[in-house]
Design a protein around this motif. Structure first.
Motif, PDB file in Angstrom:
ATOM      1  N   UNK A   1     -63.459  14.846  40.892  1.00  0.00           N
ATOM      2  CA  UNK A   1     -64.128  15.756  39.977  1.00  0.00           C
ATOM      3  C   UNK A   1     -65.638  15.573  40.173  1.00  0.00           C
ATOM      4  N   UNK A   2     -66.329  16.611  40.668  1.00  0.00           N
ATOM      5  CA  UNK A   2     -67.769  16.441  40.955  1.00  0.00           C
ATOM      6  C   UNK A   2     -68.593  16.130  39.706  1.00  0.00           C
ATOM      7  N   UNK A   3     -67.980  16.326  38.518  1.00  0.00           N
ATOM      8  CA  UNK A   3     -68.721  15.969  37.294  1.00  0.00           C
ATOM      9  C   UNK A   3     -68.670  14.464  37.065  1.00  0.00           C
ATOM     10  N   UNK A   4     -67.643  13.804  37.640  1.00  0.00           N
ATOM     11  CA  UNK A   4     -67.485  12.364  37.400  1.00  0.00           C
ATOM     12  C   UNK A   4     -67.963  11.506  38.563  1.00  0.00           C
ATOM     13  N   UNK A   5     -67.951  12.099  39.765  1.00  0.00           N
ATOM     14  CA  UNK A   5     -68.309  11.312  40.947  1.00  0.00           C
ATOM     15  C   UNK A   5     -69.462  12.017  41.649  1.00  0.00           C
ATOM     16  N   UNK A   6     -70.468  11.242  42.024  1.00  0.00           N
ATOM     17  CA  UNK A   6     -71.556  11.878  42.768  1.00  0.00           C
ATOM     18  C   UNK A   6     -71.093  12.124  44.209  1.00  0.00           C
ATOM     19  N   UNK A   7     -71.135  13.387  44.615  1.00  0.00           N
ATOM     20  CA  UNK A   7     -70.583  13.773  45.918  1.00  0.00           C
ATOM     21  C   UNK A   7     -71.743  14.110  46.865  1.00  0.00           C
ATOM     22  N   UNK A   8     -71.741  13.473  48.050  1.00  0.00           N
ATOM     23  CA  UNK A   8     -72.799  13.777  49.022  1.00  0.00           C
ATOM     24  C   UNK A   8     -72.520  15.129  49.671  1.00  0.00           C
ATOM     25  N   UNK A   9     -71.260  15.351  50.006  1.00  0.00           N
ATOM     26  CA  UNK A   9     -70.857  16.658  50.545  1.00  0.00           C
ATOM     27  C   UNK A   9     -69.439  16.930  50.087  1.00  0.00           C
ATOM     28  N   UNK A  10     -69.277  17.979  49.314  1.00  0.00           N
ATOM     29  CA  UNK A  10     -67.941  18.385  48.883  1.00  0.00           C
ATOM     30  C   UNK A  10     -67.704  19.750  49.478  1.00  0.00           C
ATOM     31  N   UNK A  11     -66.583  19.899  50.182  1.00  0.00           N
ATOM     32  CA  UNK A  11     -66.303  21.183  50.817  1.00  0.00           C
ATOM     33  C   UNK A  11     -66.398  22.300  49.773  1.00  0.00           C
ATOM     34  N   UNK A  12     -67.249  23.292  50.032  1.00  0.00           N
ATOM     35  CA  UNK A  12     -67.324  24.465  49.163  1.00  0.00           C
ATOM     36  C   UNK A  12     -68.108  24.290  47.883  1.00  0.00           C
ATOM     37  N   UNK A  13     -68.906  23.216  47.798  1.00  0.00           N
ATOM     38  CA  UNK A  13     -69.753  23.075  46.600  1.00  0.00           C
ATOM     39  C   UNK A  13     -71.190  23.461  46.974  1.00  0.00           C
ATOM     40  N   UNK A  14     -71.688  24.490  46.296  1.00  0.00           N
ATOM     41  CA  UNK A  14     -73.063  24.927  46.546  1.00  0.00           C
ATOM     42  C   UNK A  14     -74.026  24.115  45.702  1.00  0.00           C
ATOM     43  N   UNK A  15     -74.890  23.350  46.379  1.00  0.00           N
ATOM     44  CA  UNK A  15     -75.802  22.476  45.619  1.00  0.00           C
ATOM     45  C   UNK A  15     -77.154  23.133  45.440  1.00  0.00           C
ATOM     46  N   UNK A  16     -77.838  22.747  44.377  1.00  0.00           N
ATOM     47  CA  UNK A  16     -79.174  23.291  44.151  1.00  0.00           C
ATOM     48  C   UNK A  16     -80.158  22.739  45.173  1.00  0.00           C
TER      49      UNK A  16
END
Ligand code: UGA
Length: 404
Positions: free
Chosen positions: A389-404
């Motif tokens: 869950x990207x809200x619980x774990x800091x993700x360096x690269x998550x497939x399909x997550x658009x980062x600011x």
């Protein structure tokens, strides 16, 4: 009904166990003597949920042998041998060799082809054997093969005389479509090719999401999937499709279409995109890290998907090879796969994670999403299967997550 099953791999063994557990006397034949020995000891030669239990329950109804003559009194014989590709084309040598043997001992039985074969194959087998050949492709997924065999979405039966086969599967209560051999054969390829296209499509949408802040491919897929014309399944973005079926079947149907002078370029581009998926993601990780050289990486999951120990065409093994080529020091953990000579394999997940600075999810096991996420603190996490869950774990690269 007295049933024979030839080829005791994922498809054949599950078919044999399920039909025996429904009260049919079943004879399973395989040319692999060590596999037969394992089965005679009451064990399954591979991991598949619920399979051991079905084999155990059906023990009095099922016998295993390497001897084709044991099939002599069977009324229906399911052919479940592999159909690999040779030079990108389907290789029918096992289908033909097994059919030839079956004919010697059981010429009056119905010969039912479950193996994935191109249109026209049943006809060829019928010419070779003189038997009544029925096409009954399987649509089971590894990891849920028992469930899919007992409760499939549909059953496809092709051929002229199909009554016995229809009777065998009636217990499932699933819709049964009876058609020509050729339609049945093509339904299997069209289904697998369509699902492969669906996966490559959502992976491309994932790439697009990664360029757009505040997007998440999982949410996009959910929104698309609620449209019944699209459907929610097979829209999980990740590392691309692997396994013993999609890569092989898409290539086989593509070359079959070319032979027929037909444009199946949608499938060709799904294949090409999928082939590039692992190197593309490794490049993305390298961009993120500066370099992979000398980095201690823990890869979670080795099999081609969760709930199986099958390593065939596993994207995880491909990513490990690729990371090693980039100089990374790779360790791995898998809930069921043990002992691969070329990989530094841990049997404890948290030890594998703590020995590394980078964590990559390569298979979607539930065990991974259930972990105590505090062990990921301070690690660079590349969530290539969208396990966390990207809200619980800091993700360096998550497939399909658009980062600011
Ligand atoms: C596939 C089909 O799903 C079955 O219907 C078919 O009977 C079987 O091939 C076959 O031809 O024998 P299987 O290979 O066991 O079954 O596995 P799938 O669950 O279809 O997964 C295939 C690959 O696609 C896996 O690597 C999986 O991780 C990937 N996948 C699947 C995704 O990346 N995203 C998804 O949304 C779904």
């Amino acid at each position: 009904m007295r049933i024979g099953v030839v080829g005791l791999g994922y498809v054949g063994l599950v078919t044999a166990a399920v039909l025996a557990s429904r009260g049919n006397p079943v004879t399973g034949v395989d040319v692999d003597v060590s596999r037969i020995q394992t089965l005679k000891r009451g064990k399954s030669p591979f991991f598949e949920p619920q399979l051991d239990e079905r084999i155990r329950n059906a023990r009095s109804n099922i016998e295993f042998s390497e001897d084709y003559s044991k099939l002599s009194n069977c009324e229906v014989i399911f052919l479940c041998v592999p159909t690999p590709n040779t030079d990108n084309r389907i290789d029918l040598r096992y289908v033909m060799a097994a059919s030839d043997e079956i004919k010697k001992y059981s010429a009056s039985a119905d010969l039912v082809i479950k193996s994935t074969v191109l249109p026209g194959t049943a006809r060829k087998v019928s010419e070779l054997t003189g038997m009544n050949v029925v096409s009954n492709p399987e649509f089971t997924r590894e990891g849920s093969a028992v469930h899919d065999t007992e409760k499939p979405d549909r059953i496809v039966i092709g051929g002229k005389y199909v009554e016995r086969v229809r009777k065998i599967w009636e217990f499932t209560g699933s819709p049964i479509i009876v058609t020509t051999n050729e339609n049945a054969e093509l339904i299997k390829y069209a289904s697998n090719a369509f699902l492969a296209v669906k996966i490559s499509f959502i992976n491309q949408i994932a790439d697009l999401c990664e360029r757009i802040p505040e997007t998440d491919v999982n949410v996009v897929a959910e929104g698309m999937g609620l449209d019944r014309r699209i459907g929610r399944e097979f829209l999980k973005a990740g590392l691309g499709y692997g396994g013993s079926c999609f890569p092989k079947d898409t290539v086989a149907v593509s070359s079959f279409a070319k032979q027929m002078g037909v444009d199946l370029s949608i499938v060709d581009s799904a294949i090409q995109y999928n082939d590039n998926r692992v190197p593309f993601l490794v490049e993305r990780m390298e961009e993120n890290l500066g370099t992979l050289n000398g980095k201690r990486v823990c890869v979670l999951g080795l099999s081609f998907k969760d709930n199986t120990d099958d390593l065939r065409e596993s994207r995880s093994l491909m990513i490990i090879e690729n990371l090693k080529r980039h100089g990374a020091i790779v360790k791995a953990y898998d809930p069921v796969v043990r002992n691969i000579d070329t990989i530094d394999l841990y049997d404890d997940l948290s030890k594998c994670v703590s020995a590394s600075e980078i964590v990559i999810t390569a298979t979607e096991w539930k065990d991974f999403s259930d972990i105590d996420t505090s062990i990921l603190k301070g690690k660079k996490v590349f969530d290539l299967r969208r396990v966390f869950d990207p809200k619980k774990v800091e993700i360096a690269l998550g497939v399909g997550i658009g980062k600011n």
